[in-house]
Write a protein that holds these residues in place. Structure first.
Motif, PDB file in Angstrom:
ATOM      1  N   SER A  90     -31.167  25.131  36.588  1.00 51.98           N
ATOM      2  CA  SER A  90     -29.712  25.276  36.485  1.00 51.98           C
ATOM      3  C   SER A  90     -29.266  25.285  35.021  1.00 51.98           C
ATOM      4  CB  SER A  90     -29.036  24.132  37.240  1.00 51.98           C
ATOM      5  OG  SER A  90     -27.651  24.176  37.058  1.00 51.98           O
ATOM      6  N   GLU A  91     -29.846  24.403  34.215  1.00 55.41           N
ATOM      7  CA  GLU A  91     -29.514  24.375  32.781  1.00 55.41           C
ATOM      8  C   GLU A  91     -29.968  25.666  32.102  1.00 55.41           C
ATOM      9  OE1 GLU A  91     -27.564  22.181  31.315  1.00 55.41           O
ATOM     10  OE2 GLU A  91     -27.442  20.932  33.104  1.00 55.41           O
ATOM     11  N   THR A  93     -30.041  28.605  33.445  1.00 54.61           N
ATOM     12  CA  THR A  93     -29.052  29.618  33.827  1.00 54.61           C
ATOM     13  C   THR A  93     -27.815  29.507  32.942  1.00 54.61           C
ATOM     14  OG1 THR A  93     -29.860  29.634  36.098  1.00 54.61           O
ATOM     15  CG2 THR A  93     -27.626  30.480  35.729  1.00 54.61           C
ATOM     16  N   GLN A  94     -27.346  28.281  32.717  1.00 52.25           N
ATOM     17  CA  GLN A  94     -26.173  28.080  31.852  1.00 52.25           C
ATOM     18  C   GLN A  94     -26.470  28.539  30.424  1.00 52.25           C
ATOM     19  OE1 GLN A  94     -25.207  23.821  32.644  1.00 52.25           O
ATOM     20  NE2 GLN A  94     -23.150  24.640  32.917  1.00 52.25           N
ATOM     21  N   GLU A  97     -26.344  32.221  30.102  1.00 52.82           N
ATOM     22  CA  GLU A  97     -24.965  32.700  30.124  1.00 52.82           C
ATOM     23  C   GLU A  97     -24.313  32.525  28.748  1.00 52.82           C
ATOM     24  OE1 GLU A  97     -21.774  34.683  31.190  1.00 52.82           O
ATOM     25  OE2 GLU A  97     -23.594  34.551  32.412  1.00 52.82           O
ATOM     26  N   HIS A  98     -24.570  31.404  28.110  1.00 55.81           N
ATOM     27  CA  HIS A  98     -24.048  31.190  26.742  1.00 55.81           C
ATOM     28  C   HIS A  98     -24.618  32.250  25.791  1.00 55.81           C
ATOM     29  CE1 HIS A  98     -21.870  27.590  27.692  1.00 55.81           C
ATOM     30  NE2 HIS A  98     -22.954  26.879  27.979  1.00 55.81           N
ATOM     31  N   GLY A 106     -22.403  26.390  22.799  1.00 56.04           N
ATOM     32  CA  GLY A 106     -22.776  26.240  24.211  1.00 56.04           C
ATOM     33  C   GLY A 106     -24.285  26.230  24.392  1.00 56.04           C
ATOM     34  N   CYS A 107     -24.973  27.101  23.666  1.00 58.39           N
ATOM     35  CA  CYS A 107     -26.444  27.142  23.735  1.00 58.39           C
ATOM     36  C   CYS A 107     -27.032  25.810  23.294  1.00 58.39           C
ATOM     37  CB  CYS A 107     -27.000  28.251  22.847  1.00 58.39           C
ATOM     38  SG  CYS A 107     -26.797  29.916  23.490  1.00 58.39           S
ATOM     39  N   THR A 110     -26.121  22.940  25.794  1.00 58.65           N
ATOM     40  CA  THR A 110     -26.856  23.099  27.049  1.00 58.65           C
ATOM     41  C   THR A 110     -28.338  22.811  26.851  1.00 58.65           C
ATOM     42  OG1 THR A 110     -25.257  24.726  27.828  1.00 58.65           O
ATOM     43  CG2 THR A 110     -27.384  24.704  28.932  1.00 58.65           C
TER      44      THR A 110
END
Length: 145
Positions: A90-91, A93-94, A97-98, A106-107, A110
């Motif tokens: 899940s992390e 995937t985030q 996206e960043h 964000g990168c 995360t």
């Protein structure tokens, strides 16, 4: 003791650390290869350490190469998926996206959370496998309800 091991594993699922892929790995384990799952997870942690190091190095560059970071994270996500590391995946995937939107902060944020999830899962599965070795072979793996 086998019930305690089953409860320990179920907790990993209930808390969202593992997903169905872990059960699928267990279904591949047999008398000829009784430590198959532990070996696969051990290989995951050995190989993924290199990927984490590569991602850390890429995050130190300026400007960030989001394409390279996304590619590295894609590899890491695939490896994590193969053992059923649900929270880590899940992390990933985030993070991807960043990368897609060019969000450096964000990168970095995360990635720190990803490393925490990765380390937590490692501790939890190490305890699980250690307990499993102590009590010996379990009957054929079965899917939880």
């Amino acid at each position: 003791m086998h019930r305690q091991l089953a409860n320990m594993k179920q907790t990993l699922f209930d808390q969202g650390y593992l997903d169905e892929q872990f059960i699928q790995l267990e279904e591949l384990q047999d008398d000829a290869n009784p430590n198959f799952v532990e070996e696969v997870v051990t290989l995951y942690y050995r190989d993924s350490a290199r990927l984490i190091q590569n991602i850390e190095q890429a995050l130190e560059k300026s400007p960030l190469d989001f394409s390279k970071l996304e590619c590295l994270m894609h590899q890491f996500k695939g490896s994590s998926s193969s053992i059923g590391a649900k929270r880590v995946k899940s992390e990933c995937t985030q993070f991807k996206e960043h990368c897609r939107v060019g969000n450096a902060d964000g990168c970095k944020r995360t990635f720190q959370q990803l490393k925490k999830e990765y380390a937590t899962l490692r501790k939890k599965v190490e305890v699980y496998f250690q307990f499993a070795r102590q009590i010996g072979p379990v009957e054929k793996a079965c899917r939880s309800k």
